[in-house]
Design a protein around this motif. Structure first.
Motif, short mmCIF file in Angstrom:
data_model
loop_
_atom_site.label_atom_id
_atom_site.label_comp_id
_atom_site.label_asym_id
_atom_site.label_seq_id
_atom_site.Cartn_x
_atom_site.Cartn_y
_atom_site.Cartn_z
N GLU A 83 80.64 -1.52 -6.40
CA GLU A 83 81.08 -1.97 -7.72
C GLU A 83 80.12 -3.00 -8.31
O GLU A 83 79.69 -2.88 -9.47
CB GLU A 83 82.48 -2.55 -7.64
CG GLU A 83 83.04 -2.97 -9.01
CD GLU A 83 84.49 -3.39 -8.94
OE1 GLU A 83 85.12 -3.49 -10.01
OE2 GLU A 83 85.01 -3.61 -7.83
N ARG A 84 79.74 -4.00 -7.54
CA ARG A 84 78.91 -5.07 -8.06
C ARG A 84 77.44 -4.66 -8.19
O ARG A 84 76.78 -5.00 -9.17
CB ARG A 84 79.05 -6.30 -7.16
CG ARG A 84 80.43 -6.94 -7.22
CD ARG A 84 80.66 -7.92 -6.07
NE ARG A 84 81.97 -8.54 -6.13
CZ ARG A 84 83.10 -7.96 -5.69
NH1 ARG A 84 83.06 -6.73 -5.19
NH2 ARG A 84 84.26 -8.58 -5.78
N ALA A 87 76.96 -2.16 -11.11
CA ALA A 87 77.04 -2.88 -12.38
C ALA A 87 75.74 -3.62 -12.67
O ALA A 87 75.26 -3.64 -13.81
CB ALA A 87 78.21 -3.87 -12.34
N ILE A 113 85.53 2.93 0.94
CA ILE A 113 85.62 3.43 -0.43
C ILE A 113 85.57 4.95 -0.41
O ILE A 113 85.02 5.56 0.51
CB ILE A 113 84.48 2.84 -1.29
CG1 ILE A 113 84.77 3.03 -2.79
CG2 ILE A 113 83.12 3.41 -0.88
CD1 ILE A 113 83.82 2.23 -3.69
N GLU A 117 86.49 6.98 -6.02
CA GLU A 117 86.38 5.60 -6.49
C GLU A 117 84.95 5.26 -6.90
O GLU A 117 84.72 4.54 -7.88
CB GLU A 117 86.86 4.64 -5.40
CG GLU A 117 88.37 4.70 -5.18
CD GLU A 117 88.82 3.96 -3.94
OE1 GLU A 117 89.94 3.40 -3.96
OE2 GLU A 117 88.07 3.93 -2.93
N ILE A 118 83.98 5.78 -6.18
CA ILE A 118 82.59 5.57 -6.56
C ILE A 118 82.32 6.21 -7.93
O ILE A 118 81.63 5.64 -8.78
CB ILE A 118 81.63 6.14 -5.50
CG1 ILE A 118 81.81 5.41 -4.17
CG2 ILE A 118 80.18 6.01 -5.96
CD1 ILE A 118 81.02 6.03 -3.02
N LYS A 120 84.35 6.59 -10.39
CA LYS A 120 84.89 5.73 -11.45
C LYS A 120 83.94 4.57 -11.74
O LYS A 120 83.75 4.18 -12.90
CB LYS A 120 86.27 5.20 -11.08
CG LYS A 120 86.92 4.38 -12.20
CD LYS A 120 88.31 3.94 -11.85
CE LYS A 120 88.99 3.28 -13.05
NZ LYS A 120 88.21 2.15 -13.61
N ILE A 121 83.34 4.01 -10.70
CA ILE A 121 82.39 2.91 -10.90
C ILE A 121 81.18 3.40 -11.70
O ILE A 121 80.70 2.71 -12.61
CB ILE A 121 81.95 2.33 -9.54
CG1 ILE A 121 83.13 1.67 -8.84
CG2 ILE A 121 80.82 1.31 -9.73
CD1 ILE A 121 82.85 1.31 -7.38
N ASP A 124 82.36 3.84 -15.31
CA ASP A 124 82.63 2.56 -15.96
C ASP A 124 81.34 1.86 -16.39
O ASP A 124 81.36 1.04 -17.33
CB ASP A 124 83.42 1.64 -15.03
CG ASP A 124 84.85 2.07 -14.84
OD1 ASP A 124 85.32 2.94 -15.61
OD2 ASP A 124 85.51 1.56 -13.92
N ASN A 125 80.24 2.17 -15.72
CA ASN A 125 78.96 1.51 -16.02
C ASN A 125 77.98 2.41 -16.76
O ASN A 125 76.81 2.04 -16.93
CB ASN A 125 78.32 1.02 -14.72
CG ASN A 125 79.05 -0.18 -14.15
OD1 ASN A 125 78.88 -1.31 -14.61
ND2 ASN A 125 79.88 0.05 -13.14
#
Length: 362
Positions: A83-84, A87, A113, A117-118, A120-121, A124-125
């Motif tokens: 996630e971090r 981003a 994870i 879920e990956i 979606k990350i 989202d970015n």
């Protein structure tokens, strides 16, 4: 001065001013300009400047920042986990991600994870998965295709050669397997690709006297991966050239012993290898190197733009800029506990220099 400090020093100077860049050039340090091209807004009929590699096709393989993808939560202030880190890569400008595994430290979520879920990350970015280095074999291929589709990939591949052998019979067997798996990938809307290191462009042992096992001991001068080009179906089997390792192959694999025992020279040309079959190379590793007289490879890896490999010439000559995707990589980017931010700092300067490559058109 160690590589990380040298790279960051150059980065600061490169970003300071054109005068500073000129000063670097004057003392012999390679410079790749990062300013806006002067002809970017040319009128009709005049030369105009465009990015050599379209922004949407600039990516990174996560192997370069594997230390931060797999890091446990810490107090360094450097991003960790998918996630971090993703981003941060999006903030730097990257648009595409090539995966090198799908796991992170379980301390982040209290469990592993998931690919969903990956995905979606990524979404989202504003990031797109353009490929992966995974294990390619018949037993697990369907599972790997499922993961690739969950992540939205158009390409699925491996960082290993189809075979480590130097014998034609083994490359023939590998071609049969890859043709079949390639057809399976095509039916799922993906391209199957293999990634080279220098040994893939070494010479086949396919001629001359046989050894005790009945294998040839000399060569016709055919390179292993180039033989594989001809044995695989261009509709279903594709390639990712690692540009650094291809220039290492040029340095290392230039002489073979022919059937009569004579030494013959044959210089490998990475650009011509791609240009003759440019639509079989959807992906590249844009990895830079400094020429070295002490390194057995002939080059030492450095962040992109700080070495001697001519990426401008390479990408301009092979053409098809909308088809080709350039993923930055540096095998030794992680700085360890002493410098946990090094890999992301290298990613920063490398993206700046990748995006600065310019082509002029009318």
């Amino acid at each position: 001065m160690d590589e990380s400090r040298q790279s960051l020093t150059r980065r600061k100077i490169l970003g300071a001013s054109a005068a500073a860049a000129a000063a670097i050039g004057a003392v012999g340090i390679p410079v790749l300009a990062t300013g806006t091209p002067a002809l970017a807004h040319g009128k009709d009929g005049k030369l105009r400047a465009e990015p050599l590699i379209p922004g949407r096709n600039r990516g990174i393989i996560l192997y370069s920042v594997r230390d931060r993808i797999t890091a446990a939560p810490d107090e360094s202030g450097v991003p960790y986990g998918f996630e971090r880190v993703l981003a941060r890569l999006a903030e730097l400008g990257y648009k595409e991600i090539e995966f090198a595994g799908y796991t992170q430290n379980t301390a982040i979520l209290g469990r592993q994870i998931t690919p969903k879920e990956i995905r979606k990350i990524l979404d989202d970015n504003g990031l797109v998965a353009n490929g992966t280095h995974t294990t390619i074999n018949a037993a697990t291929f369907t599972e790997q295709l499922d993961i690739a589709q969950t992540l939205g990939m158009k390409n699925i591949g491996t960082g290993a050669d189809p075979t480590n052998s130097s014998y034609t019979k083994d490359w023939d067997a590998a071609a049969d397997l890859w043709n079949e798996l390639g057809r399976q990938a095509t039916r799922r809307g993906l391209r199957l690709y293999t990634h080279n290191h220098d040994s893939a462009y070494g010479f086949l042992l396919d001629a001359g006297p046989k050894d005790a096992n009945g294998n040839p001991t000399r060569s016709s001068g055919t390179r292993k991966l180039e033989y594989f080009f001809g044995k695989t179906d261009p509709r279903h089997v594709f390639f990712e050239m690692d540009i650094f390792w291809s220039y290492v192959a040029r340095h290392k694999h230039h002489t073979f012993t022919d059937a009569r025992g004579n030494a013959k020279k044959n210089l490998f040309d990475p650009i011509l290898t791609v240009a003759e079959r440019t639509k079989r190379f959807p992906l590249f590793h844009a990895k830079d190197g400094d020429k070295s007289t002490t390194d057995a490879n002939g080059y030492t890896m450095v962040p992109l733009g700080l070495g001697n490999i001519n990426f401008q010439q390479f990408f301009q000559t092979i053409g098809e800029p909308d088809f080709h995707h350039a993923n930055w990589e540096h095998d030794g980017a992680p700085g360890g506990a002493a410098n946990p931010g090094q890999s992301l700092a290298f990613a920063d300067i490398s993206y700046q220099n990748l995006s600065a490559l310019t082509i002029y058109k009318r």
